[in-house]
Design an enzyme around this catalytic site. Structure first.
Site, PDB file in Angstrom:
ATOM      1  N   LYS A 185      -0.625  -1.550   3.057  1.00  0.00           N
ATOM      2  CA  LYS A 185      -1.588  -0.605   3.666  1.00  0.00           C
ATOM      3  C   LYS A 185      -1.916   0.489   2.659  1.00  0.00           C
ATOM      4  O   LYS A 185      -1.102   1.368   2.390  1.00  0.00           O
ATOM      5  CB  LYS A 185      -1.034   0.020   4.945  1.00  0.00           C
ATOM      6  CG  LYS A 185      -2.197   0.590   5.762  1.00  0.00           C
ATOM      7  CD  LYS A 185      -1.968   1.878   6.475  1.00  0.00           C
ATOM      8  CE  LYS A 185      -1.795   3.134   5.726  1.00  0.00           C
ATOM      9  NZ  LYS A 185      -3.035   3.782   5.216  1.00  0.00           N
ATOM     10  N   GLY A 238       4.576   8.926  -0.317  1.00  0.00           N
ATOM     11  CA  GLY A 238       3.707   9.921   0.312  1.00  0.00           C
ATOM     12  C   GLY A 238       4.484  11.181   0.607  1.00  0.00           C
ATOM     13  O   GLY A 238       5.445  11.509  -0.101  1.00  0.00           O
ATOM     14  N   GLU A 261       9.501   7.287  -1.344  1.00  0.00           N
ATOM     15  CA  GLU A 261       9.307   8.163  -2.516  1.00  0.00           C
ATOM     16  C   GLU A 261       8.397   9.287  -2.042  1.00  0.00           C
ATOM     17  O   GLU A 261       7.229   9.062  -1.762  1.00  0.00           O
ATOM     18  CB  GLU A 261       8.702   7.353  -3.667  1.00  0.00           C
ATOM     19  CG  GLU A 261       8.837   8.069  -4.999  1.00  0.00           C
ATOM     20  CD  GLU A 261       7.682   9.015  -5.264  1.00  0.00           C
ATOM     21  OE1 GLU A 261       7.775  10.187  -4.836  1.00  0.00           O
ATOM     22  OE2 GLU A 261       6.692   8.576  -5.873  1.00  0.00           O
ATOM     23  N   CYS A 296       3.352  13.198  -7.863  1.00  0.00           N
ATOM     24  CA  CYS A 296       4.603  13.445  -7.130  1.00  0.00           C
ATOM     25  C   CYS A 296       5.668  14.058  -8.038  1.00  0.00           C
ATOM     26  O   CYS A 296       6.460  14.885  -7.608  1.00  0.00           O
ATOM     27  CB  CYS A 296       5.100  12.166  -6.503  1.00  0.00           C
ATOM     28  SG  CYS A 296       5.131  10.785  -7.618  1.00  0.00           S
ATOM     29  N   GLU A 395       5.788  21.664  -2.000  1.00  0.00           N
ATOM     30  CA  GLU A 395       4.962  20.853  -2.894  1.00  0.00           C
ATOM     31  C   GLU A 395       3.492  21.169  -2.614  1.00  0.00           C
ATOM     32  O   GLU A 395       3.019  20.953  -1.500  1.00  0.00           O
ATOM     33  CB  GLU A 395       5.232  19.364  -2.642  1.00  0.00           C
ATOM     34  CG  GLU A 395       4.401  18.473  -3.524  1.00  0.00           C
ATOM     35  CD  GLU A 395       4.641  16.980  -3.274  1.00  0.00           C
ATOM     36  OE1 GLU A 395       4.535  16.529  -2.130  1.00  0.00           O
ATOM     37  OE2 GLU A 395       4.956  16.277  -4.253  1.00  0.00           O
TER      38      GLU A 395
HETATM   39  P1  NAI Z   1       0.681  11.120   3.730  1.00  0.00           P
HETATM   40  O1  NAI Z   1       2.135  11.113   3.533  1.00  0.00           O
HETATM   41  O2  NAI Z   1       0.152  11.459   5.100  1.00  0.00           O
HETATM   42  O3  NAI Z   1       0.043   9.695   3.346  1.00  0.00           O
HETATM   43  C1  NAI Z   1       0.619   8.730   2.486  1.00  0.00           C
HETATM   44  C2  NAI Z   1       0.444   7.339   3.075  1.00  0.00           C
HETATM   45  O4  NAI Z   1       1.114   7.282   4.324  1.00  0.00           O
HETATM   46  C3  NAI Z   1      -1.014   6.955   3.390  1.00  0.00           C
HETATM   47  O5  NAI Z   1      -1.180   5.562   3.180  1.00  0.00           O
HETATM   48  C4  NAI Z   1      -1.139   7.256   4.858  1.00  0.00           C
HETATM   49  O6  NAI Z   1      -2.147   6.494   5.505  1.00  0.00           O
HETATM   50  C5  NAI Z   1       0.235   6.862   5.365  1.00  0.00           C
HETATM   51  N1  NAI Z   1       0.626   7.515   6.621  1.00  0.00           N
HETATM   52  C6  NAI Z   1       0.295   8.741   7.081  1.00  0.00           C
HETATM   53  N2  NAI Z   1       0.869   8.962   8.278  1.00  0.00           N
HETATM   54  C7  NAI Z   1       1.569   7.862   8.601  1.00  0.00           C
HETATM   55  C8  NAI Z   1       2.381   7.492   9.708  1.00  0.00           C
HETATM   56  N3  NAI Z   1       2.565   8.309  10.741  1.00  0.00           N
HETATM   57  N4  NAI Z   1       2.959   6.279   9.693  1.00  0.00           N
HETATM   58  C9  NAI Z   1       2.811   5.446   8.634  1.00  0.00           C
HETATM   59  N5  NAI Z   1       2.045   5.726   7.572  1.00  0.00           N
HETATM   60  C10 NAI Z   1       1.430   6.927   7.551  1.00  0.00           C
HETATM   61  O7  NAI Z   1       0.034  12.099   2.670  1.00  0.00           O
HETATM   62  P2  NAI Z   1      -1.347  12.910   2.754  1.00  0.00           P
HETATM   63  O8  NAI Z   1      -1.573  13.416   4.142  1.00  0.00           O
HETATM   64  O9  NAI Z   1      -2.394  12.042   2.174  1.00  0.00           O
HETATM   65  O10 NAI Z   1      -1.043  14.135   1.786  1.00  0.00           O
HETATM   66  C11 NAI Z   1      -0.324  15.265   2.253  1.00  0.00           C
HETATM   67  C12 NAI Z   1       0.705  15.721   1.246  1.00  0.00           C
HETATM   68  O11 NAI Z   1       1.659  14.698   1.022  1.00  0.00           O
HETATM   69  C13 NAI Z   1       0.162  16.020  -0.145  1.00  0.00           C
HETATM   70  O12 NAI Z   1      -0.370  17.312  -0.214  1.00  0.00           O
HETATM   71  C14 NAI Z   1       1.393  15.867  -0.982  1.00  0.00           C
HETATM   72  O13 NAI Z   1       2.162  17.032  -0.942  1.00  0.00           O
HETATM   73  C15 NAI Z   1       2.148  14.743  -0.297  1.00  0.00           C
HETATM   74  N6  NAI Z   1       1.910  13.429  -0.971  1.00  0.00           N
HETATM   75  C16 NAI Z   1       2.847  12.974  -1.839  1.00  0.00           C
HETATM   76  C17 NAI Z   1       2.637  11.803  -2.533  1.00  0.00           C
HETATM   77  C18 NAI Z   1       3.636  11.277  -3.502  1.00  0.00           C
HETATM   78  O14 NAI Z   1       3.257  10.681  -4.492  1.00  0.00           O
HETATM   79  N7  NAI Z   1       4.916  11.394  -3.247  1.00  0.00           N
HETATM   80  C19 NAI Z   1       1.388  11.030  -2.376  1.00  0.00           C
HETATM   81  C20 NAI Z   1       0.491  11.559  -1.387  1.00  0.00           C
HETATM   82  C21 NAI Z   1       0.758  12.730  -0.738  1.00  0.00           C
END
Ligand code: NAI
Ligand code: MG
Length: 493
Positions: A185, A238, A261, A296, A395
């Site tokens: 996904k 994420g 991660e 990240c 972050e």
């Molecule tokens: P997110 O953690 O919401 O999204 C990452 C992935 O998880 C996407 O594919 C999203 O569709 C999926 N996702 C979201 N909610 C979910 C759920 N309840 N169940 C399963 N999958 C789910 O990140 P977002 O909202 O795009 O960004 C918010 C913050 O997260 C950023 O500002 C950053 O601080 C952090 N982040 C960290 C990343 C990393 O590389 N560790 C990458 C992206 C975001």
């Protein structure tokens, strides 16, 4: 090359890929979104829901049980994955274009750095799989055991938008090499390259059902995948907030294996003995600002010895001018936009809070605003701020670095470890003893001495504390996508 014209000529596939075919979502809904580059409407990628996830998992499970991939030889899987890597190389321009178009990161950066890294990672996993040995337990004359790694079955991969092809390759590479079936996904902000990649997997010879892509919203498609009873492992990159939810989904469903991660607040320590301040500032800027700080492992929490503080800050102000954002389609620019208006507002909110708190704030002076709706943020350096301020502890995921002062090296380690995160960090010092004291004391999964971000595919990548659990990269990644099975043998005579 005119990058913008090239994207216009592409026939862009926006459907899910299930059981070897591109298909619409059963409910007919699409993901809605706006381009961070110029505000145009980019809606239209299919939005999968429970029924679509069920179909993809069913196809993946049937493919796994058939053995067509899961019980094929290691050499066969290696050859197919190497073929996929070559196809990605052939289509590198398209992959880079699609990611630029959706995420606003500079085309030049995708083409020259990100996509090649994804290809290199896939080659690493493909090349490693047939050099891997199982183990034997030579107990005594009549007893012995075989300990073998077995694939999990169907694995779900949930990918973020900040480096779509690299993070995906870090996960589907070892997952497929081990013989698992995959349901991927992508993030709603960056689905097109994963959808395109699905077509390449077919061309490379990955059998139908073994690799599936289900674009959709996280709280719908991602959640259903993580809750699915036939998914045996869920691997996520994420936010920590969602990472914690993934753990509960695993607990609520079938205790599937979890890999997370979840980003960090990388401590970057400059000690009193560091003689190379200019280089340390350059490397910091290179790793902090290249993707508008949406990284990240970004070294976003700098901790400098008092005596070096002013020199470092001045050097960093000069270096950040090299990372001013601009039109991502202009292949002279190495920095583009922030991924979305939402992320832009989040990062701007932090910067505004910094101004209100009375901290010292420096922003790169060079400005290249290419469109009134572009989501671009200047590299921002925040200093003279309280250690407990949210800008220091959270972050930000934008081009914002905080610079703190440390009394001595012990103090620097204390400040570094006063964090919920623990992904990556660094120390700059001329003293080898000090280097190892710091490297051993700072709680992160990865640590650099007098460098940053140049670890290659052989180094495991993953954090401690709320930065997650499990490892991407290196041969240890195979452990994540497998279980150990012991076969015990008794020889009668
Ligand atoms: P997110 O953690 O919401 O999204 C990452 C992935 O998880 C996407 O594919 C999203 O569709 C999926 N996702 C979201 N909610 C979910 C759920 N309840 N169940 C399963 N999958 C789910 O990140 P977002 O909202 O795009 O960004 C918010 C913050 O997260 C950023 O500002 C950053 O601080 C952090 N982040 C960290 C990343 C990393 O590389 N560790 C990458 C992206 C975001
Ligand atoms: Mg989110």
């Amino acid at each position: 090359m005119n990058v913008q014209n090239s994207i216009g000529k592409l026939k862009i596939e926006k459907r899910a890929y299930i059981n070897g075919k591109y298909v619409n979502a059963i409910g007919g809904e699409v993901i809605e979104k706006i381009s961070p580059i110029d505000g145009t409407d980019l809606s239209g990628i299919v939005s999968c829901k429970k029924e679509d996830i069920n179909l993809a998992v069913k196809a993946a499970k049937e493919a796994f049980e058939s053995g067509v991939w899961s019980r094929s030889t290691h050499t066969y899987r290696k050859e197919v994955l190497l073929c996929l890597a070559s196809l990605m190389e052939e289509k590198r321009e398209i992959l880079a274009l699609l990611d630029t178009y959706e995420t606003g990161r500079a085309y030049k950066n995708y083409y020259e750095d990100s996509i090649p890294k994804a290809i290199e990672a896939l080659r690493y996993f493909a090349e490693s799989i047939d050099k891997y040995y199982d183990m034997a337990v030579p107990a005594d004359n009549t007893e012995f055991g075989i300990i073998k790694k077995v694939p999990l079955g169907v694995v779900g991969l949930i990918i973020p938008w900040n480096d779509p092809m690299v993070v995906a390759a870090w996960k589907y590479g070892p997952a497929l090499a081990m013989g698992n079936s995959v349901v991927l996904k992508p993030a709603e902000q960056s689905s097109l390259s994963a959808i395109y990649l699905a077509g390449l997997t077919k061309e490379a010879g990955i059998p139908d059902g073994v690799f599936n892509v289900v674009p959709g919203y996280g709280e719908i498609a991602g959640k259903e995948l993580a809750l699915h009873k036939d998914v045996r492992g869920i691997f996520f990159t994420g936010s920590s907030e969602v990472g914690k939810k993934i753990m509960t989904y695993a607990g609520k469903s079938n205790m599937k294996k979890v890999g997370l991660e979840c980003g960090g607040k990388g401590p970057y320590i400059i000690t009193d003995s560091c003689s190379n301040i200019k280089e340390s500032a350059k490397v910091l800027a290179d790793n902090m600002f290249y993707n508008q700080g949406q990284i990240c492992s970004a070294p976003s929490k700098v901790i400098v010895a008092e005596r070096k503080y002013d020199e470092f800050l001045n050097a960093l102000k000069v270096e950040c001018e090299r990372y001013v954002p601009g039109d991502p389609f202009d292949d002279c620019n190495n920095v583009g936009c922030v991924v979305s208006r939402e992320q832009y507002n989040k990062v701007k909110g932090y910067i505004d809070e910094g101004f209100k708190s009375g901290a010292e704030i420096y922003q790169a002076k060079n400005v290249k605003k290419h469109h009134k709706n572009a989501c671009c943020i200047q590299p921002t350096i925040i200093s003279c701020i309280d250690e407990k301020n949210r800008l220091v502890t959270e972050e930000i995921f934008g081009p914002v670095v905080v610079v703190l002062k440390a009394k001595d090296t012990y103090d620097a380690v204390r400040i570094a470890n006063d964090s919920n995160y623990g992904l990556a960090g660094a120390v700059w010092t001329d003293d080898l003893n000090e280097a190892f004291y710091v490297a051993n004391s700072v709680e992160t999964g990865l640590f650099h001495i007098n460098s940053y971000g140049n670890d290659d595919n052989r180094a495991p990548f993953g954090g401690v504390k709320e930065s997650g659990l499990g490892k991407d990269k290196s041969i240890y990644a195979f452990d994540e996508y497998s279980d150990l099975k012991s076969i015990w043998v008794h020889i009668r005579r």
